[in-house]
Write an enzyme that holds these catalytic residues in place. Structure first.
Site, PDB file in Angstrom:
ATOM      1  N   CYS A   2       0.832  -1.187   0.000  1.00  0.00           N
ATOM      2  CA  CYS A   2       0.000   0.000   0.000  1.00  0.00           C
ATOM      3  C   CYS A   2       0.870   1.242   0.000  1.00  0.00           C
ATOM      4  CB  CYS A   2      -0.910   0.000   1.231  1.00  0.00           C
ATOM      5  SG  CYS A   2      -1.889  -1.508   1.426  1.00  0.00           S
ATOM      6  N   ASP A 102      -3.358  -9.074   7.750  1.00  0.00           N
ATOM      7  CA  ASP A 102      -2.138  -9.375   8.490  1.00  0.00           C
ATOM      8  C   ASP A 102      -1.657  -8.152   9.269  1.00  0.00           C
ATOM      9  OD1 ASP A 102      -1.640  -8.458   5.711  1.00  0.00           O
ATOM     10  OD2 ASP A 102       0.434  -8.394   6.352  1.00  0.00           O
TER      11      ASP A 102
END
Length: 642
Positions: A2, A102
């Site tokens: 990201c 995660d």
């Protein structure tokens, strides 16, 4: 994978922060095209921005992630491996999870362990965690700097971003370029933490930054939580060869298995080198089904490794996809885009080729690739490391192996190999010798200095970039170490993060929303590798001997026996078509108007150097001038691109 960005501005929070947050997200949308989110709180002056590339928890991983019971907020870039086991342990301790991502384990580990939580994280990551109760912001970057993270502490707040361009979207972040950094980029090697912009810093690998509010200002603490710590000379793990081999094999199998885990298909990058071929071979064995393998092929046989890559793909039954990169592909708009995404200059157009490959991989439909970066750094693979091993290990005193190795690698003279020995007193003081890897860049600096304008020289004063690099290294990690370990450590702290993982890795992969996962840079693999004796890493002049033996069962014989070959794109002077393309960039970015506007170069001297370059047939010197031209073009282009 990201993009993250933000600002903490308790006393100067802007009314237009919502619009600014959107602009910050737009500047890094390539890092996360699958959606974006923000946490904007005028009361605390906090703005946290996140753009998402969905890899794990496709429908339930939006960020920022909140732990409202503890007053914590997280934005993360990257992957945390072994997260399912950790989630299970944390649940046993009573911690509840609200997402399948995660990334959420970082919040729970922080609640349980405080600032020691980073020791439990495994993977490639850069993240920011805000603790409302303690009024502190924590920035963390992974152990090798695989994922980027930058920050600026100014009068109007504290700013951060995965890429500097997202920070520069905020009007309160300065955008003045640093002359010292420009000089460093002209010679390729940066001081750890330095960026091209004044006041904007790169968070160093293996570090966290703890920003705590103190009245109207901040207390900022930089803390190192991990380093590439080699044992003292003579204290390596002396084990039977077979035990070393099996330990390396087992560590790599585990690392690759973790990196194959995703909720989207995972492919591999495949060159003709041992590292990517080993990754592919092990991935195929673990997955027990054909793996997609992507290979770059250059239109110059001297630099092309596609044939060996194809032999490897056929051996393991991989579905190989070859992208042919031509001379005209490496320059023009593609060159400029690679500069824009890398946010720095580069000496070779390999980064352009890798950017084109990442675009192709995404066009084919993949978001994740496993790569081979890090093996040379950890297992003594580079020719420069072998040179120092032969020169400075007493066991090789008087050996001609180093010179013979240089002759075999003559094509790289002028780029990664120096054609003559050169030293610097700062490195002699810090390391006991001047490492071979920096000597070519010292020779580049020799060529650059006479081309600089008087005004630019005045800005630099008596600044010595080589000394700055040498003195940035931690002496406690060098003293008492074997020469090979010293050479590897000094490279890991500089060129690995600043070059291999930047314009050769994350930045050109994420230009096209592609997550790259370097399996060799798992810190469990690294800690094992650093304890292996030098004579097992390099055995009888064979680099990465222990890796070759560990992977012997998956490698073609030609590759198992092949000497390390530096993977780079053909320089401009090697081909008339390339020379014509770089001439177009010279005309655009090194014109009289551009030289006058930037004030870095003396026009007459730079022009004479370019004319000499065009007429010369000296491969070594032309390679060096190719490097200087690449840097000079990129430095001038940077202003317009940003």
């Amino acid at each position: 994978m990201c993009g993250i960005a933000g600002v903490w501005s308790p006393t100067a929070y802007r009314d237009d922060m919502a619009e600014i947050a959107e602009r910050m997200a737009e500047r890094m949308v390539h890092r996360g095209p699958d959606g974006w989110g923000a946490h904007l709180d005028p009361e605390t002056g906090l703005g946290m921005v996140h753009t998402r590339l969905s890899i794990i928890g496709l429908d339930a991983g939006d960020q920022p992630i909140h732990d409202r019971d503890a007053g914590l907020i997280l934005t993360a870039n990257g992957e945390f491996y072994d997260y399912k086991r950790l989630r299970g342990l944390l649940r046993t301790d009573g911690y509840e999870f609200t997402t399948k991502s995660d990334s959420e384990i970082a919040l729970k580990l922080y609640r349980k362990h405080g600032l020691d939580f980073v020791e439990h994280l495994r993977g490639e990551f850069a993240f920011v965690l805000f603790d409302e109760q303690k009024q502190r912001l924590i920035l963390v970057r992974d152990r090798f700097g695989i994922r980027p993270l930058f920050y600026h502490a100014g009068e109007k707040g504290f700013f951060w971003g995965s890429e500097m361009k997202s920070m520069l979207a905020h009007p309160d972040v300065p955008r003045e370029m640093c002359p010292k950094a420009q000089l460093h980029q002209m010679m390729q090697v940066m001081v750890p933490g330095m960026t091209l912009f004044e006041g904007i810093h790169a968070l160093k690998p293996g570090h966290m930054l703890i920003v705590t509010r103190k009245g109207d200002g901040f207390d900022i603490e930089e803390r190192r939580y991990w380093d590439a710590e080699f044992p003292l000379d003579g204290e390596h793990d002396e084990l039977p060869d077979e035990e070393h081999i099996e330990r390396v094999r087992a560590a790599l199998v585990e690392s690759i298995a973790f990196r194959l885990e995703a909720d989207v298909p995972v492919a591999c990058y495949l060159s003709g080198g041992i590292d990517s071929c080993s990754i592919l071979g092990m991935a195929a064995a673990i997955q027990q089904s054909p793996v997609k393998a992507f290979t770059i092929s250059f239109d110059d046989a001297r630099y092309d490794e596609a044939a060996i890559a194809t032999e490897m793909a056929q051996k393991v039954g991989a579905d190989q996809d070859i992208l042919i990169v031509k001379a005209t592909d490496l320059y023009g708009e593609n060159f400029e885009q690679a500069v824009y995404y890398s946010e720095r200059t580069f000496y070779n157009t390999l980064g352009v080729a890798k950017m084109l490959m990442s675009r192709h991989v995404r066009d084919v439909g993949y978001k994740v690739v496993i790569t081979g970066e890090g093996s040379d750094e950890l297992f003594g693979g580079y020719a420069q490391f072998k040179a120092d091993y032969f020169l400075h290990d007493p066991a090789h005193a008087g050996s001609a192996a180093g010179e013979e190795m240089k002759k075999r690698n003559a094509i790289f003279s002028g780029s990664v190999l120096a054609e003559r020995q050169i030293s610097h007193p700062a490195f002699e003081e810090v390391m006991g010798f001047t490492p071979s890897w920096i000597q070519p860049w010292m020779l580049v600096l020799e060529r650059v200095r006479p081309l600089l304008s008087d005004a630019f020289r005045e800005k630099l004063g008596d600044y010595d970039p080589i000394a700055a690099i040498a003195y940035s290294l931690d002496r406690s990690m060098l003293d008492g170490r074997h020469p090979l370990d010293k050479a590897q450590y000094s490279w890991i702290k500089t060129m690995l993060e600043g070059q291999i993982l930047n314009w050769g890795g994350d930045r050109v992969d994420m230009a096209n929303s592609l997550e790259s996962r370097p399996a060799f840079l798992d810190h469990h693999v690294a800690e094992l590798a650093m304890r292996i004796p030098p004579h097992v890493r390099i055995r009888d002049g064979v680099e990465k001997w222990v890796v070759r033996e560990a992977m012997k069962h998956v490698l073609p014989e030609v590759l198992y026996k092949r000497e390390k070959f530096a993977f780079m794109a053909p320089p401009a002077h090697t081909d008339k078509a390339k020379a014509a393309e770089i001439d177009k960039l010279i005309e655009k970015w090194l014109s009289s108007e551009e030289i006058a506007a930037h004030g870095i170069f003396d026009e007459a001297k730079l022009g004479a150097s370019i004319e000499e370059y065009r007429k010369s047939d000296d491969h070594t010197q032309n390679t060096r001038k190719d490097i200087i031209l690449n840097h000079a073009i990129a430095l001038h282009a940077m202003d317009a691109l940003f």
